[in-house]
Write a protein that holds these residues in place. Structure first.
Motif, short mmCIF file in Angstrom:
data_model
loop_
_atom_site.label_atom_id
_atom_site.label_comp_id
_atom_site.label_asym_id
_atom_site.label_seq_id
_atom_site.Cartn_x
_atom_site.Cartn_y
_atom_site.Cartn_z
N ILE A 141 16.01 25.71 -12.73
CA ILE A 141 14.66 25.38 -13.19
C ILE A 141 13.75 26.57 -12.86
O ILE A 141 13.69 27.00 -11.70
N VAL A 142 13.08 27.09 -13.87
CA VAL A 142 12.07 28.13 -13.68
C VAL A 142 10.73 27.42 -13.80
O VAL A 142 10.43 26.84 -14.84
N ALA A 143 9.94 27.43 -12.72
CA ALA A 143 8.73 26.60 -12.69
C ALA A 143 7.49 27.38 -12.26
O ALA A 143 7.57 28.29 -11.44
N ARG A 144 6.38 26.94 -12.83
CA ARG A 144 5.06 27.43 -12.44
C ARG A 144 4.04 26.45 -12.96
O ARG A 144 4.18 25.93 -14.07
N GLY A 145 3.00 26.19 -12.20
CA GLY A 145 1.94 25.32 -12.65
C GLY A 145 1.13 25.97 -13.75
O GLY A 145 1.42 27.10 -14.18
N GLY A 146 0.12 25.29 -14.21
CA GLY A 146 -0.72 25.80 -15.30
C GLY A 146 -1.55 26.99 -14.88
O GLY A 146 -1.59 27.38 -13.73
N HIS A 177 1.21 23.85 -18.46
CA HIS A 177 0.93 22.49 -18.90
C HIS A 177 1.53 22.28 -20.28
O HIS A 177 2.07 23.20 -20.88
N GLU A 178 1.39 21.09 -20.82
CA GLU A 178 2.01 20.75 -22.10
C GLU A 178 1.54 21.68 -23.22
O GLU A 178 2.32 22.03 -24.09
N VAL A 179 0.29 22.10 -23.20
CA VAL A 179 -0.23 22.95 -24.28
C VAL A 179 0.18 24.42 -24.12
O VAL A 179 0.08 25.19 -25.06
N ASP A 180 0.65 24.80 -22.94
CA ASP A 180 1.07 26.19 -22.68
C ASP A 180 2.50 26.38 -23.17
O ASP A 180 3.41 25.70 -22.71
N VAL A 181 2.70 27.31 -24.10
CA VAL A 181 4.05 27.62 -24.55
C VAL A 181 4.29 29.10 -24.32
O VAL A 181 3.55 29.94 -24.81
N THR A 182 5.32 29.39 -23.52
CA THR A 182 5.67 30.77 -23.22
C THR A 182 6.99 31.13 -23.91
O THR A 182 7.73 30.24 -24.35
N LEU A 183 7.29 32.41 -23.95
CA LEU A 183 8.56 32.84 -24.52
C LEU A 183 9.74 32.37 -23.66
O LEU A 183 10.82 32.12 -24.18
N LEU A 190 16.17 24.00 -22.16
CA LEU A 190 15.29 22.85 -22.29
C LEU A 190 13.92 23.24 -21.78
O LEU A 190 13.80 23.96 -20.79
N ARG A 191 12.89 22.75 -22.47
CA ARG A 191 11.52 22.97 -22.00
C ARG A 191 10.96 21.69 -21.45
O ARG A 191 11.03 20.65 -22.10
N ALA A 192 10.44 21.76 -20.24
CA ALA A 192 9.74 20.61 -19.66
C ALA A 192 8.26 20.83 -19.93
O ALA A 192 7.71 21.87 -19.57
N ALA A 193 7.63 19.88 -20.57
CA ALA A 193 6.22 20.05 -20.95
C ALA A 193 5.34 20.27 -19.74
O ALA A 193 4.34 20.97 -19.80
N THR A 194 5.67 19.67 -18.62
CA THR A 194 5.00 19.94 -17.35
C THR A 194 6.12 20.03 -16.32
O THR A 194 7.24 19.62 -16.59
#
Length: 196
Positions: A141-146, A177-183, A190-194
């Motif tokens: 899991i690659v994670a970062r907050g908004g 966050h859900e509206v943030d879409v990165t490359l 899989l993309r986790a919306a949050t």
């Protein structure tokens, strides 16, 4: 435009592109030839960073890095979960809370990295590559907050996107966050919306 100035331009200038250029006039004494030496260049309309993002996205998509057929299936019950994120951010607490509830028997390894700033892309890409090479997890899991577009820029860096796409272990991108879409979201399996 001198090569050293062109190297600082975040997008690739193309033939016919409308730009705003800043520079100075220069006269070559022997021939009397007048030229305009450009020191800065910006695209007209879209900002330079947005244009660079779109150009990189198109190039990586053409290479197949975002293709659905290359995405790996996630394990149903992962026993080892690698989490690439900041040790001190809210995202790590959120991910650990959710993993504790959903997979209480899983072994979670946090691989701490900078998630913004100049060193972040190399650290994130290095962590994903190391986890893959060591086969140290069943899922990464690659994670970062908004955050702002600048805050999330490490996850639009080509090194990070390529590392996620090349990872032998199934990957989840839980960035922003859900509206943030990165490359990175597009390259992950899989993309986790949050982060949750």
């Amino acid at each position: 435009m001198w090569a050293s100035d062109l190297a600082r331009v975040p997008f690739r200038p193309e033939e016919g592109m409308e730009v705003l250029a800043r520079g100075r006039p220069d006269v070559y004494p022997r021939s009397g030839k007048l030229s305009f030496v450009v020191s800065e260049i910006q695209p007209v309309g879209a900002g330079a960073l947005q244009l660079a993002f779109e150009q990189l996205k198109a190039r990586l998509a053409a290479e197949g890095l975002f293709a659905p057929e290359r995405k790996k299936r996630l394990p149903l019950l992962p026993r080892r979960i690698g989490v690439v994120t900041s040790r001190h951010g809210a995202a790590v607490r959120d991910v650990l809370k959710v993993l504790g509830a959903r997979f209480p028997n899983a072994h979670v390894t946090i691989w701490p990295v900078a998630v913004q700033g100049a060193s972040a892309p190399d650290e994130i890409a290095g962590a994903v590559t190391s986890l893959s090479r060591l086969a140290a997890a069943d899922v990464v899991i690659v994670a970062r907050g908004g955050g702002s577009r600048d805050d999330l820029s490490a996850f639009n860096d080509e090194r990070v996107v390529r590392a996620v796409a090349a990872c032998a272990i199934p990957t989840i991108s839980a960035v922003g966050h859900e509206v943030d879409v990165t490359l990175t979201d597009l390259a992950a399996d899989l993309r986790a919306a949050t982060p949750s």
